[in-house]
Design a protein around this motif. Structure first.
Motif, PDB file in Angstrom:
ATOM      1  N   SER A  18       1.066  -1.216   0.271  1.00  0.00           N
ATOM      2  CA  SER A  18      -0.033  -0.017  -0.222  1.00  0.00           C
ATOM      3  C   SER A  18       0.656   1.115   0.231  1.00  0.00           C
ATOM      4  O   SER A  18       0.421   2.817  -0.707  1.00  0.00           O
ATOM      5  CB  SER A  18      -0.950  -0.059   1.490  1.00  0.00           C
ATOM      6  OG  SER A  18      -0.351   0.014   2.409  1.00  0.00           O
ATOM      7  N   ASP A  19       2.244   1.413   0.462  1.00  0.00           N
ATOM      8  CA  ASP A  19       3.160   2.505   0.392  1.00  0.00           C
ATOM      9  C   ASP A  19       3.445   2.594  -0.536  1.00  0.00           C
ATOM     10  O   ASP A  19       3.466   3.412  -1.386  1.00  0.00           O
ATOM     11  CB  ASP A  19       4.205   1.947   1.558  1.00  0.00           C
ATOM     12  CG  ASP A  19       5.602   3.219   1.889  1.00  0.00           C
ATOM     13  OD1 ASP A  19       5.133   4.270   1.866  1.00  0.00           O
ATOM     14  OD2 ASP A  19       6.622   3.144   1.593  1.00  0.00           O
ATOM     15  N   GLN A  20       3.435   1.647  -1.343  1.00  0.00           N
ATOM     16  CA  GLN A  20       4.401   1.603  -3.334  1.00  0.00           C
ATOM     17  C   GLN A  20       3.139   2.408  -3.519  1.00  0.00           C
ATOM     18  O   GLN A  20       2.986   3.265  -4.545  1.00  0.00           O
ATOM     19  CB  GLN A  20       4.936   0.432  -3.769  1.00  0.00           C
ATOM     20  CG  GLN A  20       5.474  -0.349  -2.931  1.00  0.00           C
ATOM     21  CD  GLN A  20       7.439   0.469  -3.502  1.00  0.00           C
ATOM     22  OE1 GLN A  20       7.365   1.029  -4.276  1.00  0.00           O
ATOM     23  NE2 GLN A  20       7.892   0.418  -2.503  1.00  0.00           N
TER      24      GLN A  20
ATOM     25  N   ALA B  81       0.878   4.082  -3.098  1.00  0.00           N
ATOM     26  CA  ALA B  81       0.547   5.409  -2.208  1.00  0.00           C
ATOM     27  C   ALA B  81       2.016   7.220  -2.843  1.00  0.00           C
ATOM     28  O   ALA B  81       1.594   7.261  -3.279  1.00  0.00           O
ATOM     29  CB  ALA B  81       0.470   6.005  -0.970  1.00  0.00           C
ATOM     30  N   LYS B  82       3.584   6.480  -3.092  1.00  0.00           N
ATOM     31  CA  LYS B  82       4.511   6.537  -3.405  1.00  0.00           C
ATOM     32  C   LYS B  82       3.757   6.448  -4.696  1.00  0.00           C
ATOM     33  O   LYS B  82       3.726   7.794  -6.029  1.00  0.00           O
ATOM     34  CB  LYS B  82       5.567   5.513  -3.291  1.00  0.00           C
ATOM     35  CG  LYS B  82       6.180   5.916  -1.674  1.00  0.00           C
ATOM     36  CD  LYS B  82       6.973   4.716  -1.774  1.00  0.00           C
ATOM     37  CE  LYS B  82       8.208   5.425  -2.769  1.00  0.00           C
ATOM     38  NZ  LYS B  82       9.720   4.599  -2.416  1.00  0.00           N
TER      39      LYS B  82
ATOM     40  N   ASP C 167       1.417   9.260  -5.944  1.00  0.00           N
ATOM     41  CA  ASP C 167       1.753  10.932  -5.750  1.00  0.00           C
ATOM     42  C   ASP C 167       3.179  11.521  -6.817  1.00  0.00           C
ATOM     43  O   ASP C 167       3.325  11.984  -7.302  1.00  0.00           O
ATOM     44  CB  ASP C 167       3.128  10.993  -4.479  1.00  0.00           C
ATOM     45  CG  ASP C 167       3.421  12.302  -4.223  1.00  0.00           C
ATOM     46  OD1 ASP C 167       2.282  12.752  -4.061  1.00  0.00           O
ATOM     47  OD2 ASP C 167       4.607  12.401  -3.907  1.00  0.00           O
TER      48      ASP C 167
ATOM     49  N   CYS D 292       6.851   1.524  -9.300  1.00  0.00           N
ATOM     50  CA  CYS D 292       6.008   1.825  -7.816  1.00  0.00           C
ATOM     51  C   CYS D 292       4.795   1.140  -7.820  1.00  0.00           C
ATOM     52  O   CYS D 292       4.777   0.296  -7.371  1.00  0.00           O
ATOM     53  CB  CYS D 292       5.789   2.868  -7.138  1.00  0.00           C
ATOM     54  SG  CYS D 292       7.192   3.911  -6.941  1.00  0.00           S
TER      55      CYS D 292
ATOM     56  N   ALA E  92       4.395  -2.661  -6.132  1.00  0.00           N
ATOM     57  CA  ALA E  92       3.160  -3.883  -4.796  1.00  0.00           C
ATOM     58  C   ALA E  92       2.077  -4.110  -5.743  1.00  0.00           C
ATOM     59  O   ALA E  92       1.404  -4.808  -5.319  1.00  0.00           O
ATOM     60  CB  ALA E  92       2.215  -1.974  -5.083  1.00  0.00           C
TER      61      ALA E  92
END
Length: 293
Positions: free
Chosen positions: A2-4, A6-7, A10, A42, A46
């Motif tokens: 989920s972090d990837q 979001a990146k 962005d 990214c 993910a």
């Protein structure tokens, strides 16, 4: 993961903002391309393949604005490979479309080998869907380009696929012509000549499927002229025995010949399915004879 994502989102937002901003035309597309590429990486990390595919198409569009056809082609190919991994049937057409776009760009800059590779990939996608008609179309395009670049091995691999699918579609003469052509080419190559008997066996089985007894006999003579050593092989014996069984309209004799060969060299599914067609045709003839007597 989920972090990837979001990146990635962005980076994608920043890229879109860059495209919509004022600035030097080329510069903003270069900056946006760099951001889209980061976003794509990214999303791939993910395993968010849909998002990655969509971003790579945006990246391709940026490269096209910059007249960077090679980079655009690679981006389209990346998009296609991401869509292939979604396992969603609806993405099949998008994978094909992206690969077609990649081919178009590579053709424009004369990268025929790369174009051939992606045509082959499209053909394999259609093969996986069992759409053999379309698979043949794209394997033919790939084979032509590989041939023009003298990549004979790859061209022949594509041609063998064409022959395989053509026979499945009952286009037997097309298959025969291809297998005989490959056999002829292979005879002059020290490394490939050992495969000649296999190509001639395939051509012979396709000839049996046509059910023309005179043509079968002529084909065996032709194979012998092409390769004088062929008559000493088990492949020749199988074809000759099967031809004799067809001539005698003897299903048991046909079955025994297949079993004898298969006990020593296992027949693959393609050969087995074609020989089954011949056997069924022979059975039908036998029944007709029984009905008449």
């Amino acid at each position: 993961m989920s972090d990837q994502i979001a990146k990635g989102e962005d980076f994608e937002r920043k890229a879109e903002k860059k495209l919509n901003s004022w600035g030097i035309f080329g510069s903003k597309h270069e900056d946006a391309a760099e951001l889209f590429e980061k976003a794509g990486n990214c999303f791939k990390l993910a395993k968010s393949w849909d998002q990655a595919g969509a971003v790579y198409i945006k990246l391709a569009n940026c490269h096209l604005k910059l007249d960077s056809k090679h980079e655009a082609a690679n981006a389209y190919a990346d998009a296609a490979h991401c869509y292939k991994k979604t396992n969603i049937k609806a993405r099949f057409a998008e994978s094909i479309n992206c690969l077609e776009q990649a081919v178009n760009q590579f053709l424009e800059i004369g990268r025929l080998n790369m174009s051939a590779r992606y045509y082959k990939e499209i053909a394999e996608l259609y093969e996986a869907e069992q759409n053999f008609e379309q698979a043949i179309v794209y394997f033919e395009k790939a084979a032509d380009l590989f041939q023009s670049e003298d990549v004979t091995t790859s061209a022949n691999q594509c041609k063998q696929k064409i022959a395989q699918f053509a026979a499945q579609l009952e286009q037997y003469q097309k298959s025969i012509d291809i297998y005989e052509e490959i056999a002829r080419q292979s005879l002059s190559n020290h490394l490939l000549k050992y495969g000649v008997k296999g190509h001639l066996l395939n051509a012979g089985i396709c000839q049996l499927c046509k059910g023309d007894e005179v043509a079968i006999s002529n084909a065996l003579d032709r194979f012998q002229e092409l390769d004088p050593t062929f008559s000493g092989t088990r492949e020749y014996k199988l074809l000759a025995d099967l031809a004799a069984a067809i001539d005698d309209e003897d299903v048991a004799k046909f079955t025994d010949a297949v079993k004898e060969y298969d006990s020593m060299t296992q027949l693959d599914a393609w050969k087995t399915s074609l020989l089954l067609r011949v056997k069924e045709s022979l059975k039908a003839k036998e029944l007709e004879e029984d009905d008449l007597t």
